[in-house]
Write a protein that holds these residues in place. Structure first.
Motif, PDB file in Angstrom:
ATOM      1  N   PRO A  78       1.701  -1.945  77.227  1.00  0.00           N
ATOM      2  CA  PRO A  78       2.907  -2.575  76.689  1.00  0.00           C
ATOM      3  C   PRO A  78       4.140  -1.791  77.101  1.00  0.00           C
ATOM      4  O   PRO A  78       4.254  -0.600  76.810  1.00  0.00           O
ATOM      5  CB  PRO A  78       2.696  -2.496  75.169  1.00  0.00           C
ATOM      6  CG  PRO A  78       1.804  -1.298  74.973  1.00  0.00           C
ATOM      7  CD  PRO A  78       0.920  -1.246  76.188  1.00  0.00           C
ATOM      8  N   TYR A 130       5.227  -2.462  66.937  1.00  0.00           N
ATOM      9  CA  TYR A 130       5.990  -1.380  66.334  1.00  0.00           C
ATOM     10  C   TYR A 130       6.209  -1.780  64.898  1.00  0.00           C
ATOM     11  O   TYR A 130       6.792  -2.833  64.619  1.00  0.00           O
ATOM     12  CB  TYR A 130       7.338  -1.197  67.036  1.00  0.00           C
ATOM     13  CG  TYR A 130       7.289  -0.370  68.303  1.00  0.00           C
ATOM     14  CD1 TYR A 130       6.687   0.884  68.317  1.00  0.00           C
ATOM     15  CD2 TYR A 130       7.877  -0.826  69.470  1.00  0.00           C
ATOM     16  CE1 TYR A 130       6.657   1.656  69.477  1.00  0.00           C
ATOM     17  CE2 TYR A 130       7.858  -0.065  70.638  1.00  0.00           C
ATOM     18  CZ  TYR A 130       7.251   1.180  70.625  1.00  0.00           C
ATOM     19  OH  TYR A 130       7.224   1.936  71.756  1.00  0.00           O
ATOM     20  N   THR A 156       1.210   0.944  67.732  1.00  0.00           N
ATOM     21  CA  THR A 156       1.634   2.200  68.362  1.00  0.00           C
ATOM     22  C   THR A 156       1.907   3.224  67.271  1.00  0.00           C
ATOM     23  O   THR A 156       2.745   3.001  66.395  1.00  0.00           O
ATOM     24  CB  THR A 156       2.879   1.961  69.236  1.00  0.00           C
ATOM     25  OG1 THR A 156       2.503   1.046  70.269  1.00  0.00           O
ATOM     26  CG2 THR A 156       3.383   3.248  69.869  1.00  0.00           C
ATOM     27  N   GLY A 269      -1.516   6.843  81.069  1.00  0.00           N
ATOM     28  CA  GLY A 269      -0.666   7.985  81.394  1.00  0.00           C
ATOM     29  C   GLY A 269      -1.024   8.539  82.754  1.00  0.00           C
ATOM     30  O   GLY A 269      -2.015   9.247  82.904  1.00  0.00           O
ATOM     31  N   PRO A 293       3.775   1.919  87.140  1.00  0.00           N
ATOM     32  CA  PRO A 293       3.528   1.296  88.454  1.00  0.00           C
ATOM     33  C   PRO A 293       3.752  -0.219  88.463  1.00  0.00           C
ATOM     34  O   PRO A 293       4.271  -0.783  89.427  1.00  0.00           O
ATOM     35  CB  PRO A 293       2.061   1.650  88.736  1.00  0.00           C
ATOM     36  CG  PRO A 293       1.860   2.940  87.998  1.00  0.00           C
ATOM     37  CD  PRO A 293       2.674   2.803  86.735  1.00  0.00           C
TER      38      PRO A 293
HETATM   39  C1  LIG Z   1       9.818   1.690  80.401  1.00  0.00           C
HETATM   40  C2  LIG Z   1       8.702   1.873  79.428  1.00  0.00           C
HETATM   41  C3  LIG Z   1       8.690   1.172  78.244  1.00  0.00           C
HETATM   42  C4  LIG Z   1       7.655   1.339  77.339  1.00  0.00           C
HETATM   43  N1  LIG Z   1       7.641   0.591  76.203  1.00  0.00           N
HETATM   44  C5  LIG Z   1       6.612   0.720  75.335  1.00  0.00           C
HETATM   45  C6  LIG Z   1       6.542  -0.105  74.181  1.00  0.00           C
HETATM   46  O1  LIG Z   1       7.388  -0.953  73.960  1.00  0.00           O
HETATM   47  N2  LIG Z   1       5.493   0.082  73.334  1.00  0.00           N
HETATM   48  C7  LIG Z   1       4.511   1.014  73.569  1.00  0.00           C
HETATM   49  O2  LIG Z   1       3.577   1.152  72.765  1.00  0.00           O
HETATM   50  N3  LIG Z   1       4.539   1.784  74.677  1.00  0.00           N
HETATM   51  C8  LIG Z   1       5.558   1.656  75.556  1.00  0.00           C
HETATM   52  N4  LIG Z   1       5.574   2.418  76.688  1.00  0.00           N
HETATM   53  C9  LIG Z   1       4.436   3.316  76.986  1.00  0.00           C
HETATM   54  C10 LIG Z   1       3.373   2.566  77.814  1.00  0.00           C
HETATM   55  O3  LIG Z   1       2.728   1.598  77.044  1.00  0.00           O
HETATM   56  C11 LIG Z   1       2.296   3.522  78.364  1.00  0.00           C
HETATM   57  O4  LIG Z   1       1.757   4.282  77.302  1.00  0.00           O
HETATM   58  C12 LIG Z   1       2.771   4.458  79.453  1.00  0.00           C
HETATM   59  O5  LIG Z   1       3.784   3.860  80.232  1.00  0.00           O
HETATM   60  C13 LIG Z   1       1.595   4.836  80.363  1.00  0.00           C
HETATM   61  O6  LIG Z   1       1.962   5.787  81.291  1.00  0.00           O
HETATM   62  P1  LIG Z   1       2.332   5.446  82.831  1.00  0.00           P
HETATM   63  O7  LIG Z   1       3.703   4.840  82.806  1.00  0.00           O
HETATM   64  O8  LIG Z   1       2.301   6.793  83.463  1.00  0.00           O
HETATM   65  O9  LIG Z   1       1.283   4.513  83.398  1.00  0.00           O
HETATM   66  C14 LIG Z   1       6.611   2.261  77.618  1.00  0.00           C
HETATM   67  C15 LIG Z   1       6.621   2.962  78.819  1.00  0.00           C
HETATM   68  C16 LIG Z   1       7.648   2.784  79.721  1.00  0.00           C
HETATM   69  C17 LIG Z   1       7.609   3.547  81.015  1.00  0.00           C
END
Ligand SMILES: Cc1cc2nc3c(=O)[nH]c(=O)nc-3n(C[C@H](O)[C@H](O)[C@H](O)COP(=O)(O)O)c2cc1C
Length: 345
Positions: A78, A130, A156, A269, A293
């Motif tokens: 997400p 959230y 989350t 991650g 990505p």
């Molecule tokens: C721009 C952005 C927005 C994100 N928004 C959310 C979100 O709205 N809710 C959430 O649970 N995680 C959010 N995340 C975390 C991602 O779900 C995820 O845990 C993380 O991006 C994984 O790592 P990676 O970007 O290295 O693949 C966000 C991450 C990014 C980069």
């Protein structure tokens, strides 16, 4: 469509296309961004030790998550505000996930209303929740997710407050305009008093299976398993919450040991390749999630970009499984992964 294969080149290409504020929002991490930098590198701590002379014809990347079939063990994490990346926003992402045959997790902070996203995600949409300080708001989100046909609720749990970030949200008015009208409502820094009892209350209020996203400590994983949660995501929120939090690649084995098969474990991650996917499966994850990505791919090619990324990750995973003598994502031999000798790193 062709995407740069190198993660840094993919990010650089997207950066050229994006307004500076959008790039900064996507790329940012918390604090000194040490966890952002460590997340992808930490997968390299694990070396693959392949098995040979296995019938490669039998390899399949297909598996299930909470009973939902997916064509590859990779789901879309997400992420908020896809409109910052592309005008088609989450609808494009959802169509790509469907075409690739996998689940999209839709953020509470989606640029498009859930009702305009979920119908496109025909292989499965899980709603990322959230929790709001107002229980009525939280319940409203929950009901909408149920009515739309979401397959699971992903709560989350690593965001009681937002991490300190020095990039990305500087000019909130400009950000809100770029992200879409729903954007800024989320920016509140209120402390959320969510605790285990709160999670149990939410779980009791929905018929959807509950997944907790943002678990790193094995004791929390054990607690989650004991409280009837269906799955968890080992995650440090892409390094955006607690700077210095352990890379999920390193936290995963202890979490897997703590849950002892009582629930499904996913991880995100820094997953950037099929070899990383195989490492995660060998360490006990049921599937992985990717975040940034696909935001870069969405920027570069909309739906076609995200689909190209997922296809490549699927092909790389199949290739890595074949070369490591593994035929089923749900039955990867834990013995094919070994810790790198610390004296060599
Ligand atoms: C721009 C952005 C927005 C994100 N928004 C959310 C979100 O709205 N809710 C959430 O649970 N995680 C959010 N995340 C975390 C991602 O779900 C995820 O845990 C993380 O991006 C994984 O790592 P990676 O970007 O290295 O693949 C966000 C991450 C990014 C980069």
């Amino acid at each position: 469509m062709e995407l740069p294969w190198d993660p840094a080149a993919l990010e650089a290409a997207a950066r050229e296309r994006l307004p500076a504020i959008a790039y900064a929002y996507f790329a940012a991490g918390a604090g000194m961004e040490s966890s952002v930098a460590a997340n992808p590198r930490a997968w390299g701590r694990w070396w693959l030790r392949p098995r040979v002379l296995v019938d490669a014809g039998a390899v399949s990347t297909a598996t299930t998550v909470l009973g939902t079939p997916i064509a590859l063990p990779v789901m879309l994490a997400p992420c908020a505000f896809h409109r910052l990346a592309h005008a088609d926003a989450e609808a494009a992402t959802a169509r790509a996930a469907a075409a690739a045959g996998t689940v999209m997790m839709v953020s509470t902070h989606s640029s498009l209303p859930l009702e305009q996203v979920v119908p496109h995600a025909t292989a499965g949409a899980w709603f990322q929740l959230y929790v709001d300080p107002d229980p009525g708001v939280t319940l409203g989100r929950l009901r909408r997710a149920e009515e739309c046909g979401c397959g699971a609720l992903v709560i989350t749990v690593d965001a009681p407050v937002w991490g300190v970030r020095y990039r990305g949200l500087g000019d909130s008015a400009a950000f809100a305009e770029a992200a879409g009208s729903t954007a800024v409502s989320s920016g509140a820094a209120t402390f959320l008093g969510l605790d285990w009892a709160g999670v149990e209350r939410i779980a009791a209020a929905t018929r959807l299976p509950v997944v907790l996203k943002g678990i790193l400590h094995p004791d929390d994983a054990g607690r989650a398993a004991a409280s009837g949660v269906a799955g968890l995501v080992v995650s440090n929120h892409g390094g955006r919450q607690l700077d210095g939090s352990i890379p999920p690649a390193l936290a995963l084995p202890e979490v897997v040991a703590a849950v002892a098969g009582r629930l499904e474990v996913y991880v995100d991650g820094g997953v950037r390749s099929g070899a990383d996917v195989l490492r995660a499966l060998a360490l006990g994850a049921r599937a992985v999630l990717v975040g940034r990505p696909y935001l870069w791919a969405l920027t570069l090619g909309g739906e076609a970009g995200v689909l190209a990324l997922l296809r490549r990750l699927g092909a790389e995973t199949a290739n890595a499984m074949t070369l490591a003598g593994q035929t089923d994502p749900a039955r990867v031999d834990p013995g094919i992964v070994v810790a790198a000798d610390p004296r060599l790193s």
